[in-house]
Enzyme design. Sequence first.
Site, PDB file in Angstrom:
ATOM      1  N   TYR A 259       1.125   9.640  61.375  1.00 25.74           N
ATOM      2  CA  TYR A 259       1.742   8.733  62.343  1.00 25.74           C
ATOM      3  C   TYR A 259       0.984   8.823  63.651  1.00 25.74           C
ATOM      4  O   TYR A 259       0.633   9.924  64.104  1.00 25.74           O
ATOM      5  CB  TYR A 259       3.216   9.120  62.564  1.00 25.74           C
ATOM      6  CG  TYR A 259       3.839   8.367  63.727  1.00 25.74           C
ATOM      7  CD1 TYR A 259       4.457   7.143  63.526  1.00 25.74           C
ATOM      8  CD2 TYR A 259       3.754   8.866  65.028  1.00 25.74           C
ATOM      9  CE1 TYR A 259       4.986   6.432  64.592  1.00 25.74           C
ATOM     10  CE2 TYR A 259       4.279   8.158  66.097  1.00 25.74           C
ATOM     11  CZ  TYR A 259       4.896   6.945  65.868  1.00 25.74           C
ATOM     12  OH  TYR A 259       5.412   6.234  66.926  1.00 25.74           O
TER      13      TYR A 259
ATOM     14  N   GLU B 225       2.486   1.325  67.648  1.00 25.39           N
ATOM     15  CA  GLU B 225       2.319   2.420  66.695  1.00 25.39           C
ATOM     16  C   GLU B 225       1.609   2.001  65.424  1.00 25.39           C
ATOM     17  O   GLU B 225       1.661   0.842  65.019  1.00 25.39           O
ATOM     18  CB  GLU B 225       3.653   3.123  66.392  1.00 25.39           C
ATOM     19  CG  GLU B 225       4.743   2.240  65.884  1.00 25.39           C
ATOM     20  CD  GLU B 225       6.071   2.992  65.657  1.00 25.39           C
ATOM     21  OE1 GLU B 225       6.296   4.064  66.230  1.00 25.39           O
ATOM     22  OE2 GLU B 225       6.867   2.474  64.865  1.00 25.39           O
TER      23      GLU B 225
END
Length: 379
Positions: free
Chosen positions: A101, A189
Amino acid sequence: MKLHEYQSKRLLAEHGVPVPEGQVATSPREAAAAAQSLGGRVVVKAQALVGGRGKAGGIVLVSGPQEAERVATDLLGRSLKGVPVQAVLVERAADIAHEVYLGVAVDRTNCRVTLMASAEGGVDIEETARMRPEAIHTLAIEPYAGLHPFQARTMANTLGLARDLWRGFSRVAQALYVTAGDVEAVLAEINPLVVTADHQLLAVDAKIVLDDNALYRHPDLVAMRDPSEDAPAERAAGEAGISYVKLDGSIGCMVNGAGLAMATMDVIQLFGGEPANFLDIGGGARSERVAKALGIILSDPNVTTVLINIFGGITRCDEVASGILDALETVPRRVPFVVRLVGTNEHEGRELLRSAQLEIAVTLAEGARQAVALAGGSR
Ligand code: GDP
Ligand code: MN
């Protein structure tokens, strides 16, 4: 304002982030053509502004054009978590070895843009953030210095990435940070950022949330807006210049001024009730606006009582009262109304309201108590 995956990826790719090759399709035929031109295994991804598409069945790996067409037919015909799927992204399937991530977000408390990364990327990141926040590593970025390559490399090391990926990771992190700054995002993101089987970094999913207050500087980005982002009532409110946020309670609130609206919600809760919404009717309270606001409040089936709380400053209370009376002629009176009016000409205002079947309160505490009682009492 949220951007779709394909829009976010386009912006990131322009800044140098490696993304899979792919095409957007709005019909099954287009999806088949996209799969045909990509060749081999592809992934068909529902473009809907919701999280967790994979778990909801919105991300499907297929072997070729025929299957892509069938999956696109299915996805384009349905909704994902209540949001209709209007397009799919057809991409060359990535051969994934590992998922991490990587994100940047504006941290208001720290007054910094923060880089966030986790070795446990993928579909369970929200769960990880909740259960084991220590698995998410953060770094506050100095606005004048920017993200230093050594900081990004340190993060790569923390994530346990192989040394030969550090430089690439640093480039991706830098590009993500610069993209977020350029578009004035509050969140950007990449999840997952994958290490492929042939040891390359690839942004398999991306999400960008823009700062609504900065949108006036970005007409090109505003043009990307998907109106399905907002619930229908919130959209109608926005168009009428009314600030409305739907909540889960039963007491509909119509208030002038954001601060008074917040206070009204607090006082309702204090007396054991649950507000059904936040609503700031904005300046003035003419009948059309009041009618529009009441219509929006009453479109929520959970509403069993309406509390109107108006402070007449520049707007006179008698004007507001006649606005309310006019509006009440046009909306269905399916629930009881409590009205609290104070300020300039409040006596005249209340006098006007006495003719209609309304509960009239003088103080906010009184009004909230009445509304809570009419909504079935304190919880
Ligand atoms: P989300 O569920 O909305 O976050 O959608 P994602 O695009 O992140 O996809 C969810 C998951 O599907 C990813 O974490 C991957 O594990 C998997 N996935 C997505 N695209 C591909 C792909 O091209 N190849 C493979 N093998 N898996 C993929
Ligand atoms: Mn994802």
